[in-house]
Design an enzyme around this catalytic site. Structure first.
Site, PDB file in Angstrom:
ATOM      1  N   ARG A  20      36.633  35.115  41.580  1.00  0.00           N
ATOM      2  CA  ARG A  20      35.578  34.667  42.938  1.00  0.00           C
ATOM      3  C   ARG A  20      35.255  33.495  43.399  1.00  0.00           C
ATOM      4  O   ARG A  20      36.670  32.659  42.986  1.00  0.00           O
ATOM      5  CB  ARG A  20      34.816  35.507  42.035  1.00  0.00           C
ATOM      6  CG  ARG A  20      34.313  34.334  40.844  1.00  0.00           C
ATOM      7  CD  ARG A  20      32.740  35.108  40.197  1.00  0.00           C
ATOM      8  NE  ARG A  20      33.170  36.295  39.665  1.00  0.00           N
ATOM      9  CZ  ARG A  20      33.815  36.499  38.518  1.00  0.00           C
ATOM     10  NH1 ARG A  20      33.586  34.598  37.692  1.00  0.00           N
ATOM     11  NH2 ARG A  20      34.065  37.775  37.646  1.00  0.00           N
ATOM     12  N   ILE A  22      35.206  30.090  44.834  1.00  0.00           N
ATOM     13  CA  ILE A  22      36.547  29.210  45.303  1.00  0.00           C
ATOM     14  C   ILE A  22      37.513  29.310  45.724  1.00  0.00           C
ATOM     15  O   ILE A  22      38.290  29.438  46.239  1.00  0.00           O
ATOM     16  CB  ILE A  22      35.985  27.331  45.201  1.00  0.00           C
ATOM     17  CG1 ILE A  22      34.372  27.190  46.159  1.00  0.00           C
ATOM     18  CG2 ILE A  22      36.853  27.064  46.035  1.00  0.00           C
ATOM     19  CD1 ILE A  22      34.192  26.093  45.447  1.00  0.00           C
ATOM     20  N   LYS A  42      40.299  34.457  33.580  1.00  0.00           N
ATOM     21  CA  LYS A  42      39.236  35.187  32.454  1.00  0.00           C
ATOM     22  C   LYS A  42      38.716  36.610  32.512  1.00  0.00           C
ATOM     23  O   LYS A  42      38.987  37.447  31.637  1.00  0.00           O
ATOM     24  CB  LYS A  42      38.116  34.973  31.820  1.00  0.00           C
ATOM     25  CG  LYS A  42      38.734  33.192  31.438  1.00  0.00           C
ATOM     26  CD  LYS A  42      37.476  32.886  30.002  1.00  0.00           C
ATOM     27  CE  LYS A  42      36.517  33.531  29.671  1.00  0.00           C
ATOM     28  NZ  LYS A  42      35.453  33.414  29.019  1.00  0.00           N
ATOM     29  N   TYR A 168      29.322  16.099  31.103  1.00  0.00           N
ATOM     30  CA  TYR A 168      30.341  16.793  32.623  1.00  0.00           C
ATOM     31  C   TYR A 168      31.064  16.369  33.304  1.00  0.00           C
ATOM     32  O   TYR A 168      32.299  15.970  33.985  1.00  0.00           O
ATOM     33  CB  TYR A 168      28.775  17.856  33.443  1.00  0.00           C
ATOM     34  CG  TYR A 168      29.231  18.388  34.780  1.00  0.00           C
ATOM     35  CD1 TYR A 168      30.561  19.933  34.700  1.00  0.00           C
ATOM     36  CD2 TYR A 168      28.596  17.879  35.755  1.00  0.00           C
ATOM     37  CE1 TYR A 168      30.943  19.877  35.586  1.00  0.00           C
ATOM     38  CE2 TYR A 168      29.539  18.504  36.779  1.00  0.00           C
ATOM     39  CZ  TYR A 168      30.503  19.222  36.928  1.00  0.00           C
ATOM     40  OH  TYR A 168      31.006  19.934  38.088  1.00  0.00           O
TER      41      TYR A 168
END
Length: 446
Positions: A20, A22, A42, A168
């Site tokens: 899905r 990008i 996944k 992150y």
């Protein structure tokens, strides 16, 4: 948009997180040339909230003119990557291009980030990118095309990109450091580059991170697909670059960027890591009707394995969790009076105000919400927010946070505040008087 040239016809692309968003957009762009696409992601079973699976993506790819090989791959699992690569080589004869799009995201502070989330981001982002590259490299080195493309940002060491979501940022910069190292290690054999969007990209994650109304401030995934196609059709000598999508497409002659906008003509949000600080980003979102839930970097956490294939923000990452792949969100803390005042000030700044003022103001506030804040009415389109401005300060004003709110709402005249000792001013007094004139415009909105 960038036209297809047919240069990827017959090429095999291994794309992580291609079910899905990008990742799928890049796959579909290549499929129009007649490319072979390995969908390494996944999602094998339909998700109750997120669109698409590796099998629905395969159907779309083949309908667009390509050949598809859907493979269940969690990039944290080395064997799953290796098995998918082996299947790809058996089916298509080799691998020409690797797109490391898979990623995980949790926009949370150090104390708010569970170790499990830290491990997820480090293993999916940095380690997953490294492993996919390592396993594909023996085949890439045999290819005449030979490209690795990581969906990761330029390495910007401005502390503002670490303070709210340190783990992150480290994990995304790890992907970018793979570009630095591998581009040099395999120079002349394999091109290794990074791609990052100039603006927010509308995906499932951006809906969650940005809240209601954010989609109008985003571009579609098509712009990254076009930019990726441009990179992947360049020779191997184009390597070691950190590419921003809009900059590259402008160089390629694209002039009309409205075609990429969800709402043409609407103001667009800059993406993370490009030196528009998070507080200003949140203000811009709210000023144009969105309700961001990532403010302060401690309000939301999410994670994904399949990369920005449905995501972007904070990058283009998709919001998914290790278990049920769901996004978690916490209640957003209401803004205090000072932050609310700055939010409105930011929304009221116009080109005319910047042009007529030409000053940078620093506010040293005491009391509740005390600290350093700034208003830049001198550079570019102007800005306002918490912390030190990134440019030289012309005027420093010291006062209590309560008097600051009163002053900007018109309940306390700056002259009276100065004369009574409530306001202390250092620097250019002429510019300080200019700000007083501007307060009339701001106070009408407060």
């Amino acid at each position: 948009m960038l036209p297809n040239t047919g240069k990827l016809a017959g090429c095999t692309l291994f794309i992580t997180g291609a079910s899905r968003g990008i990742g799928k957009a890049i796959a579909l762009k290549a499929a129009k040339d007649g490319a072979n696409i390995v969908i390494a992601a996944k999602t094998g079973e339909p998700h109750r909230t997120l669109p698409g699976t590796i099998y629905t993506a395969a159907e779309e790819i083949e309908a667009a003119g390509g050949k598809a090989l859907p493979c269940i791959v969690n990039v944290r699992e080395e064997q799953q990557i290796a098995d998918a690569v082996e299947k790809a080589v058996q089916k298509f004869g080799g691998i020409d291009i690797l797109v490391n799009n898979a990623s995980a995201i949790s926009l949370t502070g150090t104390l708010e980030t569970p170790t499990k989330k830290v491990d997820l981001m480090m293993s999916a982002n940095t380690r997953g990118t490294y492993l996919a590259s390592k396993i594909c490299l023996p085949y890439l080195r045999k290819s005449n095309i030979a490209h690795i493309l990581n969906i990761s940002p330029p390495i910007n060491l401005n502390p503002i990109w670490f303070k709210n979501h340190c783990a992150y940022t480290i994990s995304k910069y790890g992907m970018s450091m793979c570009v630095l190292g591998m581009a040099e290690e395999y120079r002349g054999e394999v091109a290794v580059n990074a791609l990052w969007p100039q603006t927010a990209i509308h995906t499932s994650a951006m809906d969650m991170l940005g809240g209601a109304g954010v989609e109008q401030q985003c571009r579609k995934t098509d712009i990254l697909a076009d930019a990726a196609y441009c990179i992947l059709t360049k020779p191997k000598s184009f390597t070691g670059n950190f590419v921003i999508d809009e900059n590259l497409l402008r160089e390629e002659g694209i002039k009309n960027f409205d075609v990429y906008a969800v709402a043409p003509g609407h103001p667009l949000l800059p993406d993370f890591f490009l030196d528009v600080d998070p507080d200003t980003l949140a203000m811009k979102m709210e000023a144009h009707g969105a309700s961001p839930v990532f403010k302060e970097g401690k309000k939301i956490e999410s994670a994904k394995h399949e990369g920005p294939d449905g995501a972007k923000h904070e990058g283009p990452d998709e919001a998914k969790h290790e278990g049920p792949d769901e996004a978690e969100s916490a209640a957003v803390k209401p803004l205090g009076p000072v932050a609310e005042t700055f939010k409105i000030i930011k929304g009221a700044i116009s080109d005319d105000v910047v042009r007529s003022t030409q000053g940078v103001y620093l506010f040293e506030l005491s009391g509740d919400e005390g600290g350093t804040w700034y208003i830049d009415l001198k550079n570019k389109a102007g800005s306002a927010g918490i912390g030190e401005p990134p440019v030289k300060v012309d005027v420093v004003m010291s006062m209590s946070s309560g008097d600051f709110v009163k002053m900007f709402s018109g309940k306390l005249k700056p002259t009276m505040a100065f004369m009574s000792g409530k306001l202390k001013i250092k620097g250019n007094m002429a510019l300080a008087m200019k700000l007083e004139k501007m307060m009339t415009q701001f106070s009408s909105k407060l």
